[in-house]
Design a protein around this motif. Structure first.
Motif, PDB file in Angstrom:
ATOM      1  N   UNK A  56       0.837  -1.204   0.000  1.00 23.72           N
ATOM      2  CA  UNK A  56       0.000   0.000   0.000  1.00 23.72           C
ATOM      3  C   UNK A  56       0.870   1.251   0.000  1.00 23.72           C
ATOM      4  N   UNK A  57       1.912   1.270   0.846  1.00 23.53           N
ATOM      5  CA  UNK A  57       2.802   2.425   0.899  1.00 23.53           C
ATOM      6  C   UNK A  57       3.497   2.622  -0.450  1.00 23.53           C
ATOM      7  N   UNK A  58       3.935   1.534  -1.066  1.00 31.96           N
ATOM      8  CA  UNK A  58       4.655   1.625  -2.345  1.00 31.96           C
ATOM      9  C   UNK A  58       3.756   2.129  -3.478  1.00 31.96           C
ATOM     10  N   UNK A  59       2.545   1.573  -3.586  1.00 31.27           N
ATOM     11  CA  UNK A  59       1.686   2.001  -4.697  1.00 31.27           C
ATOM     12  C   UNK A  59       1.142   3.408  -4.471  1.00 31.27           C
ATOM     13  N   UNK A  60       1.043   3.812  -3.187  1.00 25.02           N
ATOM     14  CA  UNK A  60       0.570   5.174  -2.899  1.00 25.02           C
ATOM     15  C   UNK A  60       1.556   6.214  -3.397  1.00 25.02           C
ATOM     16  N   UNK A  89      -3.671   6.021  -9.792  1.00 24.05           N
ATOM     17  CA  UNK A  89      -4.957   6.571 -10.214  1.00 24.05           C
ATOM     18  C   UNK A  89      -5.473   5.854 -11.465  1.00 24.05           C
ATOM     19  N   UNK A  90      -4.547   5.541 -12.377  1.00 21.62           N
ATOM     20  CA  UNK A  90      -4.940   4.779 -13.574  1.00 21.62           C
ATOM     21  C   UNK A  90      -5.360   3.364 -13.187  1.00 21.62           C
ATOM     22  N   UNK A  91      -4.650   2.776 -12.223  1.00 21.54           N
ATOM     23  CA  UNK A  91      -5.007   1.432 -11.755  1.00 21.54           C
ATOM     24  C   UNK A  91      -6.418   1.410 -11.179  1.00 21.54           C
ATOM     25  N   UNK A  92      -6.754   2.457 -10.430  1.00 16.15           N
ATOM     26  CA  UNK A  92      -8.097   2.530  -9.847  1.00 16.15           C
ATOM     27  C   UNK A  92      -9.155   2.621 -10.952  1.00 16.15           C
ATOM     28  N   UNK A 123      -9.468   2.754  -1.487  1.00 19.27           N
ATOM     29  CA  UNK A 123      -9.083   2.739  -2.897  1.00 19.27           C
ATOM     30  C   UNK A 123      -7.724   2.067  -3.086  1.00 19.27           C
ATOM     31  N   UNK A 124      -6.763   2.402  -2.236  1.00 16.52           N
ATOM     32  CA  UNK A 124      -5.432   1.801  -2.337  1.00 16.52           C
ATOM     33  C   UNK A 124      -5.479   0.300  -2.057  1.00 16.52           C
ATOM     34  N   UNK A 125      -6.297  -0.092  -1.084  1.00 20.33           N
ATOM     35  CA  UNK A 125      -6.417  -1.510  -0.749  1.00 20.33           C
ATOM     36  C   UNK A 125      -7.049  -2.293  -1.899  1.00 20.33           C
ATOM     37  N   UNK A 137      -6.884  -1.542  -5.101  1.00 19.46           N
ATOM     38  CA  UNK A 137      -5.866  -1.670  -6.148  1.00 19.46           C
ATOM     39  C   UNK A 137      -4.852  -2.735  -5.775  1.00 19.46           C
ATOM     40  N   UNK A 138      -4.428  -2.745  -4.509  1.00 13.87           N
ATOM     41  CA  UNK A 138      -3.459  -3.750  -4.062  1.00 13.87           C
ATOM     42  C   UNK A 138      -4.011  -5.156  -4.238  1.00 13.87           C
ATOM     43  N   UNK A 139      -5.299  -5.336  -3.961  1.00 13.63           N
ATOM     44  CA  UNK A 139      -5.898  -6.666  -4.040  1.00 13.63           C
ATOM     45  C   UNK A 139      -6.131  -7.112  -5.482  1.00 13.63           C
ATOM     46  N   UNK A 140      -6.676  -6.236  -6.323  1.00 14.58           N
ATOM     47  CA  UNK A 140      -7.068  -6.659  -7.667  1.00 14.58           C
ATOM     48  C   UNK A 140      -5.972  -6.508  -8.724  1.00 14.58           C
ATOM     49  N   UNK A 141      -5.079  -5.564  -8.538  1.00 17.81           N
ATOM     50  CA  UNK A 141      -4.016  -5.353  -9.522  1.00 17.81           C
ATOM     51  C   UNK A 141      -2.731  -6.072  -9.129  1.00 17.81           C
ATOM     52  N   UNK A 142      -2.404  -6.013  -7.831  1.00 14.16           N
ATOM     53  CA  UNK A 142      -1.133  -6.586  -7.376  1.00 14.16           C
ATOM     54  C   UNK A 142      -1.298  -7.908  -6.622  1.00 14.16           C
ATOM     55  N   UNK A 143      -2.548  -8.340  -6.457  1.00 14.98           N
ATOM     56  CA  UNK A 143      -2.840  -9.623  -5.813  1.00 14.98           C
ATOM     57  C   UNK A 143      -2.259  -9.716  -4.405  1.00 14.98           C
ATOM     58  N   UNK A 144      -2.287  -8.616  -3.686  1.00 16.09           N
ATOM     59  CA  UNK A 144      -1.870  -8.580  -2.276  1.00 16.09           C
ATOM     60  C   UNK A 144      -3.098  -8.174  -1.475  1.00 16.09           C
TER      61      UNK A 144
END
Length: 380
Positions: A211-215, A222-225, A293-295, A297-304
């Motif tokens: 979360x810290x890294x993608x933020x 924003x594009x990922x969201x 929103x960050x969570x 993205x982390x779950x659906x884009x980065x699978x975390x």
């Protein structure tokens, strides 16, 4: 170790009559003095950070056993009593606008105890951010009380409100390790939800780091969201996670509120090059919607994935302590002024004499007594 179980804290209106509040303060002062003499200031803070002990104390002084007011009134009474007595413990904060005075009050207390006020002001801010942002189950904080002793030990009791469900949830903290935000509470009292966005559960370090890294990626996150939102609407996109119901996951996040990124806060993050989750949470503008929103993205884009475990804790509530003097709303019976005064006088003399053997004898008797279950009814 946190205790397990469930207890209700429905929202109640009304107030404590002056005659009862005055007596509550006197009794609380005597009991707190006896506790500090027996267990020290640290022992008192450990008990305030225990949701079971806190509720028992609330019942003892005559507050309702099942009301949201058991937090706001009881902490207010304790604050008044401790701030007037020279027992080595002081209290900052309170309900609503009083909670916003917490930093200023902590500064005064810390300086009195010759402690670094900045350290404790930061702790106060962070625990509030955790329970309002890092842990989400539909509750908005409206009460924050900070306890500090002259040895530097601290405890926090704060409460959130779920207006839709008309329920409150109480969060307890004691000397928690705030560097590693994993199961940091000493206890949480409330109704367990089917799920909660829990980014401070155990084994959440990888998620927190992600979360810290993608933020810090600015326009990319924003594009990922927007990509996720397109997937939810059924549009074909370059990336699509496998074996995942995107719409179901999105709706779970959305049920907790809007999913919006605070661009200014994220830009500020890039300038500071923040690495740890605690510092991330303290950034102005990192609120519930941005974390959702960050969570997502982390779950659906980065699978975390974050945890969805609701960390509510509480054993069977200590309703038996309401039999000491009764309850404000007459459950299990109405408070008698004469009985209340007799107890204050008795404990006052006992405190002055230093004879604690009698109290221990009463404890042995009361431990075996069980209250009639049929008398445990909701108050209104």
């Amino acid at each position: 170790m946190m205790r397990t179980g469930i207890a209700e804290l429905p929202l109640h209106t009304g107030h404590v009559p002056l005659w009862l509040a005055t007596r509550m303060k006197k009794l609380a002062g005597i009991v707190l003095k006896l506790l500090i003499e027996e267990y020290g200031t640290k022992g008192l803070l450990e008990r305030l950070a225990d949701p079971v002990w806190f509720q028992a104390f609330n019942n003892l002084i005559g507050m309702d056993w099942d009301s949201s007011g058991s937090t706001t009134v009881t902490t207010g009474i304790i604050k008044e009593a401790l701030n007037e007595l020279d027992l080595g413990v002081k209290v900052a904060g309170g309900k609503g606008k009083n909670s916003r005075k917490t930093p200023e009050e902590i500064k005064g207390i810390a300086e009195k105890f010759e402690l670094d006020p900045g350290e404790y002001i930061k702790v106060s801010r962070l625990v509030a951010k955790v329970d309002n942002v890092a842990l989400q189950a539909g509750y908005q904080l409206y009460h924050h009380t900070f306890f500090l002793d002259e040895e530097g030990n601290w405890a926090v009791v704060q409460q959130g409100m779920n207006v839709k469900e008309k329920l409150a949830r109480r969060y307890h903290w004691f000397n928690s390790d705030l560097k590693d935000l994993e199961n940091p509470h000493s206890g949480i009292s409330g109704i367990r939800s089917d799920f909660a966005l829990n980014t401070v559960d155990k084994d959440m370090r990888e998620f927190q780091r992600t979360v810290v890294e993608i933020a810090q990626e600015g326009r990319r996150v924003m594009r990922d969201l927007e990509t996720v939102k397109a997937m939810v609407k059924g549009y074909a996109v370059f990336y699509k996670p496998r074996d995942v119901d995107v719409k179901e996951i999105y709706e779970r996040y959305e049920s907790l509120g809007k999913l919006e990124l605070n661009a200014r806060a994220l830009e500020f993050m890039r300038e500071l090059e923040i690495k740890d989750y605690s510092t991330f949470l303290l950034i102005k503008g990192i609120g519930p919607s941005t974390l959702r929103a960050l969570s997502l993205v982390a779950e659906l884009i980065y699978d975390v994935k974050p945890s969805w475990r609701d960390p509510v804790t509480h054993p069977p509530d200590p309703f038996k302590f309401a039999y000491a003097l009764g309850g404000k709303d007459r459950v299990p019976f109405r408070v008698e002024k004469e009985t209340y005064d007799d107890l204050i006088n008795f404990l006052g003399k006992l405190s002055e004499s230093g004879n604690k053997y009698l109290l221990k004898a009463v404890k042995r008797i009361s431990e075996k007594w069980k209250f009639p279950e049929k008398e445990k009814v909701p108050t209104f």
